[in-house]
Scaffold this motif. Structure first.
Motif, short mmCIF file in Angstrom:
data_model
loop_
_atom_site.label_atom_id
_atom_site.label_comp_id
_atom_site.label_asym_id
_atom_site.label_seq_id
_atom_site.Cartn_x
_atom_site.Cartn_y
_atom_site.Cartn_z
N ILE A 1 0.85 -1.18 0.00
CA ILE A 1 0.00 0.00 0.00
C ILE A 1 0.89 1.24 0.00
N VAL A 2 0.32 2.35 -0.41
CA VAL A 2 0.98 3.64 -0.36
C VAL A 2 0.15 4.52 0.57
N ILE A 3 0.78 5.04 1.58
CA ILE A 3 0.10 5.92 2.52
C ILE A 3 0.51 7.35 2.21
N MET A 4 -0.48 8.21 2.06
CA MET A 4 -0.23 9.63 1.82
C MET A 4 -0.45 10.41 3.11
N VAL B 1 4.01 13.44 1.48
CA VAL B 1 4.86 12.32 1.85
C VAL B 1 4.16 11.03 1.43
N LEU B 2 4.88 10.21 0.65
CA LEU B 2 4.36 8.92 0.18
C LEU B 2 5.13 7.81 0.89
N ILE B 3 4.39 6.98 1.59
CA ILE B 3 4.99 5.92 2.41
C ILE B 3 4.61 4.57 1.83
N LYS B 4 5.60 3.75 1.48
CA LYS B 4 5.33 2.41 0.96
C LYS B 4 5.51 1.40 2.08
N THR B 5 4.47 0.59 2.27
CA THR B 5 4.49 -0.43 3.31
C THR B 5 3.55 -1.56 2.92
N LEU B 6 3.45 -2.56 3.78
CA LEU B 6 2.50 -3.65 3.56
C LEU B 6 1.19 -3.33 4.27
#
Length: 107
Positions: free
Chosen positions: A7-10, A59-64
């Protein structure tokens, strides 16, 4: 959400130094595999009944997906805003090697 789903968290931050500091914490704590901080942009919104226009950094955060709850909770503690933007977007397709790399960082 499946555990292996990327997922990408904004979110947004008012200050570049703070955004960088929080990014380092989230990556060091293995809540995020990669974080990108965009240049200054202008956000327009209503807060307390007033129209506001402020400079912010996207800010774009890539995580599971399995990390969402922990990451959102940590981000809420670290964030300067009373109501931070924390929006998760599902990735409809992820290049397999990138996904394997992200999993190796986060699992």
């Amino acid at each position: 959400m499946p555990n292996s789903e990327l997922i990408v968290i904004m979110t947004t931050f008012p200050d570049l130094d703070l955004a960088n500091s929080v990014a380092k914490i989230l990556v060091e704590e293995k809540l995020a595999a990669c974080i990108q901080i965009m240049p200054t942009m202008t956000s327009t919104y209503i807060w307390d009944g007033k129209l506001c226009q402020e400079s912010e950094h996207l800010v774009l955060i890539k995580t599971l997906a399995s990390n969402y709850a922990s990451l959102a909770a940590r981000l809420t503690v670290l964030h300067p805003y009373q109501v931070p933007e924390i929006i998760a977007l599902s990735a409809i397709a992820v290049e397999q090697n990138y996904l394997l790399w992200a999993k190796s960082i986060l699992m």
